[in-house]
Design a protein around this motif. Structure first.
Motif, short mmCIF file in Angstrom:
data_model
loop_
_atom_site.label_atom_id
_atom_site.label_comp_id
_atom_site.label_asym_id
_atom_site.label_seq_id
_atom_site.Cartn_x
_atom_site.Cartn_y
_atom_site.Cartn_z
N ALA A 196 0.71 -1.15 0.03
CA ALA A 196 -0.02 -0.10 0.11
C ALA A 196 0.92 1.47 -0.01
CB ALA A 196 -1.00 -0.03 1.24
N ARG A 197 0.37 2.29 -0.75
CA ARG A 197 1.19 3.43 -0.81
C ARG A 197 0.72 4.38 0.61
NH1 ARG A 197 -2.60 7.14 -2.13
NH2 ARG A 197 -4.34 6.82 -3.14
N MET A 221 -12.92 3.68 15.31
CA MET A 221 -11.92 4.68 14.59
C MET A 221 -12.42 4.66 13.08
SD MET A 221 -8.13 6.14 14.37
CE MET A 221 -7.54 4.75 13.33
N MET A 222 -12.91 5.77 12.37
CA MET A 222 -12.89 5.76 11.14
C MET A 222 -12.00 6.60 10.29
SD MET A 222 -16.55 6.09 9.00
CE MET A 222 -17.25 4.41 9.54
N GLY A 223 -11.61 6.32 9.14
CA GLY A 223 -10.96 7.17 8.25
C GLY A 223 -11.22 7.26 6.92
N LEU A 224 -11.22 8.55 6.43
CA LEU A 224 -11.47 8.64 4.86
C LEU A 224 -10.15 9.21 4.12
CD1 LEU A 224 -13.89 8.30 3.07
CD2 LEU A 224 -14.26 10.73 3.09
N PRO A 225 -9.65 8.24 3.41
CA PRO A 225 -8.46 8.74 2.67
C PRO A 225 -8.75 9.95 1.76
CG PRO A 225 -8.62 6.30 2.68
CD PRO A 225 -9.96 6.87 3.05
N VAL A 226 -7.84 10.79 1.56
CA VAL A 226 -8.33 12.13 0.89
C VAL A 226 -6.81 12.65 0.27
CG1 VAL A 226 -10.10 12.98 2.26
CG2 VAL A 226 -7.83 13.55 2.80
N ASN A 227 -6.90 13.53 -0.49
CA ASN A 227 -5.52 13.93 -1.36
C ASN A 227 -4.97 14.88 -0.72
OD1 ASN A 227 -7.75 15.83 -1.58
ND2 ASN A 227 -6.78 16.69 -3.66
N MET A 283 -0.88 7.90 7.19
CA MET A 283 -0.51 6.54 7.27
C MET A 283 0.52 6.18 6.21
SD MET A 283 -3.24 3.17 6.50
CE MET A 283 -4.47 3.53 7.91
N PRO A 284 1.56 5.69 6.86
CA PRO A 284 2.74 5.17 5.93
C PRO A 284 2.49 4.00 5.13
CG PRO A 284 3.08 4.69 8.13
CD PRO A 284 1.78 5.44 8.00
N GLY A 285 3.04 4.06 3.95
CA GLY A 285 3.02 2.77 3.10
C GLY A 285 3.49 1.53 3.72
N SER A 286 3.17 0.41 3.59
CA SER A 286 3.53 -0.80 4.11
C SER A 286 2.82 -2.03 3.38
CB SER A 286 2.92 -0.91 5.42
OG SER A 286 1.60 -0.93 5.32
N LYS A 287 3.39 -3.15 3.63
CA LYS A 287 2.76 -4.42 3.11
C LYS A 287 1.47 -4.49 3.83
CE LYS A 287 7.32 -6.42 2.68
NZ LYS A 287 8.17 -7.82 3.00
N GLU A 288 0.61 -5.33 3.08
CA GLU A 288 -0.73 -5.62 3.88
C GLU A 288 -1.04 -6.67 3.70
OE1 GLU A 288 -2.92 -1.06 3.47
OE2 GLU A 288 -3.40 -2.66 1.99
N LEU A 289 -1.87 -7.41 4.30
CA LEU A 289 -2.51 -8.83 4.03
C LEU A 289 -3.80 -8.40 3.96
CD1 LEU A 289 -1.92 -11.69 4.12
CD2 LEU A 289 -2.58 -11.87 6.49
#
Length: 260
Positions: free
Chosen positions: A117-118, A175-181, A195-201
Protein backbone atom coordinates in the motif's frame (compact mmCIF):
# COMPACT_ATOMS: atom_id res chain seq x y z
CA UNK A 1 -14.28 -33.99 -0.87
CA UNK A 2 -14.65 -30.49 0.52
CA UNK A 3 -17.37 -29.85 -2.07
CA UNK A 4 -19.37 -32.76 -0.60
CA UNK A 5 -18.69 -32.06 3.08
CA UNK A 6 -22.20 -33.05 4.17
CA UNK A 7 -21.78 -36.51 2.63
CA UNK A 8 -18.37 -37.26 4.15
CA UNK A 9 -17.90 -39.75 6.98
CA UNK A 10 -14.79 -39.90 9.16
CA UNK A 11 -13.55 -42.89 11.14
CA UNK A 12 -10.62 -42.58 13.54
CA UNK A 13 -8.58 -45.53 14.80
CA UNK A 14 -6.01 -43.74 16.96
CA UNK A 15 -4.72 -46.98 18.50
CA UNK A 16 -3.36 -47.97 15.09
CA UNK A 17 -2.47 -44.40 13.99
CA UNK A 18 -5.02 -44.75 11.20
CA UNK A 19 -8.11 -42.94 9.95
CA UNK A 20 -10.56 -43.29 7.07
CA UNK A 21 -12.45 -40.68 5.05
CA UNK A 22 -15.35 -41.90 2.92
CA UNK A 23 -17.14 -39.73 0.38
CA UNK A 24 -19.80 -40.30 -2.29
CA UNK A 25 -17.31 -41.66 -4.83
CA UNK A 26 -14.02 -42.31 -3.05
CA UNK A 27 -12.55 -43.65 0.18
CA UNK A 28 -9.18 -42.75 1.68
CA UNK A 29 -7.34 -44.81 4.27
CA UNK A 30 -4.41 -42.96 5.88
CA UNK A 31 -1.94 -44.63 8.24
CA UNK A 32 1.01 -42.98 9.95
CA UNK A 33 4.32 -44.53 8.90
CA UNK A 34 7.33 -43.42 10.89
CA UNK A 35 7.91 -39.90 12.18
CA UNK A 36 6.89 -37.92 9.08
CA UNK A 37 5.54 -40.57 6.72
CA UNK A 38 2.01 -41.54 5.73
CA UNK A 39 0.72 -44.53 3.78
CA UNK A 40 -2.37 -43.59 1.77
CA UNK A 41 -4.77 -45.82 -0.13
CA UNK A 42 -7.43 -44.26 -2.36
CA UNK A 43 -10.24 -46.54 -3.51
CA UNK A 44 -13.28 -45.80 -5.63
CA UNK A 45 -16.50 -46.59 -3.75
CA UNK A 46 -18.06 -48.08 -6.88
CA UNK A 47 -16.33 -49.49 -9.91
CA UNK A 48 -12.65 -50.29 -10.26
CA UNK A 49 -9.71 -48.14 -9.32
CA UNK A 50 -7.19 -47.98 -6.51
CA UNK A 51 -4.07 -45.93 -5.82
CA UNK A 52 -1.46 -46.50 -3.14
CA UNK A 53 1.09 -43.88 -2.08
CA UNK A 54 3.57 -43.21 0.66
CA UNK A 55 4.22 -39.56 1.52
CA UNK A 56 7.32 -38.57 3.47
CA UNK A 57 7.52 -34.93 4.55
CA UNK A 58 10.91 -33.30 5.11
CA UNK A 59 11.39 -29.65 6.06
CA UNK A 60 13.29 -27.75 3.39
CA UNK A 61 16.15 -25.36 4.18
CA UNK A 62 13.95 -22.54 2.86
CA UNK A 63 11.53 -21.08 5.40
CA UNK A 64 7.89 -22.16 5.01
CA UNK A 65 8.70 -24.89 2.51
CA UNK A 66 8.38 -28.66 2.86
CA UNK A 67 9.60 -31.30 0.44
CA UNK A 68 7.21 -34.20 -0.16
CA UNK A 69 8.79 -37.48 -1.25
CA UNK A 70 6.34 -39.88 -2.86
CA UNK A 71 6.53 -43.63 -3.38
CA UNK A 72 3.72 -44.82 -5.63
CA UNK A 73 2.62 -48.42 -6.09
CA UNK A 74 2.11 -49.07 -9.78
CA UNK A 75 2.19 -51.74 -12.48
CA UNK A 76 4.60 -52.20 -15.37
CA UNK A 77 2.51 -50.00 -17.71
CA UNK A 78 2.34 -47.22 -15.15
CA UNK A 79 6.09 -47.47 -14.53
CA UNK A 80 6.89 -47.14 -18.24
CA UNK A 81 4.32 -44.34 -18.67
CA UNK A 82 6.01 -42.32 -15.90
CA UNK A 83 9.07 -41.87 -18.12
CA UNK A 84 6.95 -40.52 -20.99
CA UNK A 85 4.80 -38.00 -19.09
CA UNK A 86 6.31 -34.66 -18.02
CA UNK A 87 4.12 -34.32 -14.92
CA UNK A 88 3.76 -37.91 -13.72
CA UNK A 89 1.58 -36.88 -10.76
CA UNK A 90 -0.92 -34.77 -12.73
CA UNK A 91 -4.48 -35.65 -11.72
CA UNK A 92 -3.33 -37.62 -8.66
CA UNK A 93 -3.76 -36.88 -4.93
CA UNK A 94 -0.13 -35.72 -4.89
CA UNK A 95 -0.90 -32.73 -7.10
CA UNK A 96 -4.25 -32.22 -5.37
CA UNK A 97 -2.45 -31.93 -2.03
CA UNK A 98 0.07 -29.45 -3.44
CA UNK A 99 -2.69 -27.31 -4.98
CA UNK A 100 -4.69 -27.38 -1.75
CA UNK A 101 -1.80 -26.38 0.49
CA UNK A 102 -0.63 -23.56 -1.80
CA UNK A 103 -4.06 -21.96 -2.45
CA UNK A 104 -5.19 -19.74 0.47
CA UNK A 105 -8.83 -19.93 -0.63
CA UNK A 106 -8.76 -23.72 -0.50
CA UNK A 107 -6.65 -24.10 2.65
CA UNK A 108 -7.93 -21.19 4.75
CA UNK A 109 -11.41 -21.00 3.26
CA UNK A 110 -11.08 -17.40 2.02
CA UNK A 111 -9.20 -15.46 -0.64
CA UNK A 112 -6.18 -13.95 1.16
CA UNK A 113 -3.52 -11.98 -0.70
CA UNK A 114 -0.48 -9.82 0.07
CA UNK A 115 -0.21 -6.29 -1.35
CA UNK A 116 1.91 -3.16 -0.96
CA UNK A 117 0.00 0.00 0.00
CA UNK A 118 1.15 3.55 -0.71
CA UNK A 119 1.29 6.34 1.87
CA UNK A 120 -2.08 7.94 2.65
CA UNK A 121 -3.57 11.01 4.29
CA UNK A 122 -6.85 10.50 6.15
CA UNK A 123 -9.40 12.58 7.98
CA UNK A 124 -10.50 10.54 10.98
CA UNK A 125 -12.99 10.38 13.81
CA UNK A 126 -12.96 8.17 16.87
CA UNK A 127 -15.33 7.56 19.76
CA UNK A 128 -16.53 4.97 22.28
CA UNK A 129 -20.12 3.78 21.87
CA UNK A 130 -22.42 1.02 23.10
CA UNK A 131 -22.06 -2.16 21.04
CA UNK A 132 -25.70 -2.06 19.96
CA UNK A 133 -25.12 1.47 18.57
CA UNK A 134 -22.00 0.70 16.52
CA UNK A 135 -23.67 0.42 13.11
CA UNK A 136 -25.66 3.62 13.63
CA UNK A 137 -22.51 5.44 14.79
CA UNK A 138 -20.53 4.20 11.78
CA UNK A 139 -23.15 5.52 9.37
CA UNK A 140 -23.05 8.93 11.10
CA UNK A 141 -19.24 8.98 11.03
CA UNK A 142 -19.12 8.26 7.31
CA UNK A 143 -21.66 10.99 6.53
CA UNK A 144 -19.70 13.47 8.63
CA UNK A 145 -16.36 12.61 6.99
CA UNK A 146 -17.85 13.02 3.51
CA UNK A 147 -19.24 16.42 4.59
CA UNK A 148 -15.79 17.53 5.75
CA UNK A 149 -14.22 16.40 2.47
CA UNK A 150 -16.88 18.24 0.45
CA UNK A 151 -16.59 21.43 2.52
CA UNK A 152 -12.80 21.50 2.07
CA UNK A 153 -12.90 20.48 -1.60
CA UNK A 154 -10.95 17.27 -0.93
CA UNK A 155 -10.79 14.34 -3.32
CA UNK A 156 -11.50 10.93 -1.76
CA UNK A 157 -8.67 8.64 -2.85
CA UNK A 158 -9.62 5.24 -1.43
CA UNK A 159 -12.32 3.33 0.43
CA UNK A 160 -13.12 4.33 3.99
CA UNK A 161 -11.11 2.55 6.73
CA UNK A 162 -12.96 1.24 9.78
CA UNK A 163 -11.07 0.03 12.83
CA UNK A 164 -12.32 -1.42 16.11
CA UNK A 165 -9.66 -0.37 18.61
CA UNK A 166 -10.84 -1.94 21.86
CA UNK A 167 -13.86 -3.46 23.58
CA UNK A 168 -14.68 -3.15 27.29
CA UNK A 169 -17.93 -4.47 28.74
CA UNK A 170 -20.82 -3.38 26.55
CA UNK A 171 -18.81 -0.58 24.87
CA UNK A 172 -16.45 -0.50 21.91
CA UNK A 173 -13.98 2.15 20.72
CA UNK A 174 -14.23 2.83 16.99
CA UNK A 175 -12.06 4.81 14.58
CA UNK A 176 -12.99 5.65 11.00
CA UNK A 177 -10.78 7.29 8.41
CA UNK A 178 -11.50 8.61 4.93
CA UNK A 179 -8.42 8.77 2.63
CA UNK A 180 -8.14 12.17 0.91
CA UNK A 181 -5.65 13.89 -1.37
CA UNK A 182 -4.22 16.41 1.13
CA UNK A 183 -4.18 17.65 4.70
CA UNK A 184 -6.51 20.48 5.77
CA UNK A 185 -7.18 22.46 8.93
CA UNK A 186 -10.13 20.79 10.67
CA UNK A 187 -12.16 22.05 13.60
CA UNK A 188 -14.25 19.89 15.90
CA UNK A 189 -13.92 16.17 16.65
CA UNK A 190 -12.16 15.21 13.40
CA UNK A 191 -8.42 15.28 12.72
CA UNK A 192 -5.77 14.51 10.11
CA UNK A 193 -3.76 11.34 10.22
CA UNK A 194 -0.93 10.10 8.05
CA UNK A 195 -0.65 6.40 7.23
CA UNK A 196 2.77 5.32 5.94
CA UNK A 197 3.09 2.91 3.07
CA UNK A 198 3.41 -0.72 4.10
CA UNK A 199 2.83 -4.31 3.17
CA UNK A 200 -0.76 -5.43 3.65
CA UNK A 201 -2.43 -8.76 4.12
CA UNK A 202 -5.91 -8.53 2.59
CA UNK A 203 -8.77 -10.97 3.14
CA UNK A 204 -11.97 -10.88 1.06
CA UNK A 205 -15.43 -11.60 2.46
CA UNK A 206 -19.03 -11.66 1.24
CA UNK A 207 -21.86 -12.60 3.59
CA UNK A 208 -23.44 -11.62 6.90
CA UNK A 209 -21.41 -8.94 8.67
CA UNK A 210 -21.31 -10.96 11.90
CA UNK A 211 -19.78 -13.94 10.05
CA UNK A 212 -16.70 -11.90 9.09
CA UNK A 213 -15.22 -13.22 12.35
CA UNK A 214 -14.48 -16.44 10.46
CA UNK A 215 -12.27 -14.48 8.06
CA UNK A 216 -10.48 -12.85 11.01
CA UNK A 217 -9.69 -16.31 12.42
CA UNK A 218 -8.47 -17.55 9.02
CA UNK A 219 -6.19 -14.53 8.63
CA UNK A 220 -4.72 -14.99 12.11
CA UNK A 221 -3.89 -18.58 11.16
CA UNK A 222 -2.31 -17.34 7.90
CA UNK A 223 -0.24 -14.83 9.90
CA UNK A 224 0.98 -17.55 12.28
CA UNK A 225 1.75 -19.98 9.44
CA UNK A 226 3.73 -17.39 7.46
CA UNK A 227 5.60 -15.84 10.41
CA UNK A 228 4.13 -12.39 9.70
CA UNK A 229 4.59 -9.54 12.19
CA UNK A 230 1.61 -7.16 12.17
CA UNK A 231 1.95 -3.38 12.55
CA UNK A 232 -1.57 -2.28 13.54
CA UNK A 233 -4.98 -3.67 14.34
CA UNK A 234 -7.03 -4.90 11.36
CA UNK A 235 -8.94 -2.40 9.20
CA UNK A 236 -12.23 -3.05 7.45
CA UNK A 237 -13.03 -1.67 3.99
CA UNK A 238 -16.38 -1.99 2.22
CA UNK A 239 -17.23 -2.15 -1.48
CA UNK A 240 -18.62 1.27 -2.49
CA UNK A 241 -18.36 2.24 1.22
CA UNK A 242 -21.65 0.43 1.81
CA UNK A 243 -21.71 -0.05 5.58
CA UNK A 244 -23.96 -2.65 7.26
CA UNK A 245 -27.10 -1.50 9.11
CA UNK A 246 -26.83 -4.43 11.52
CA UNK A 247 -24.84 -7.62 12.16
CA UNK A 248 -27.08 -9.66 9.83
CA UNK A 249 -26.70 -7.30 6.86
CA UNK A 250 -24.98 -8.75 3.77
CA UNK A 251 -21.64 -7.07 3.06
CA UNK A 252 -18.94 -7.16 0.39
CA UNK A 253 -15.80 -6.22 2.29
CA UNK A 254 -12.10 -6.62 2.92
CA UNK A 255 -10.13 -7.06 6.12
CA UNK A 256 -6.73 -5.35 5.82
CA UNK A 257 -3.80 -6.01 8.18
CA UNK A 258 -0.65 -3.88 7.69
CA UNK A 259 2.51 -5.85 8.44
CA UNK A 260 6.29 -5.67 8.34
Amino acid sequence: MKNHARDITFKNDSANALFEITGPAVKFTIKKSGLTGFDIVRKKVSGRGENEYNYTLIADSAVLKTDVYVIQKTNLFGYVKSFLVDDKYKGTPVNDLKAYMEDPQLYYGYKIAEHVAREKTLIIKRTTVLKNMVCKNNQAFLTSLYSIALKNKLAVTDAMHLQYISSVGDSVTVMMGLPVNRKVSIKGDAENMGMPGSKELVGYFKGKYNDRKKLYRAMQLYIADHLIHTQTLPLEKFEHNKLPDNDDAIVDMQVVIPHL
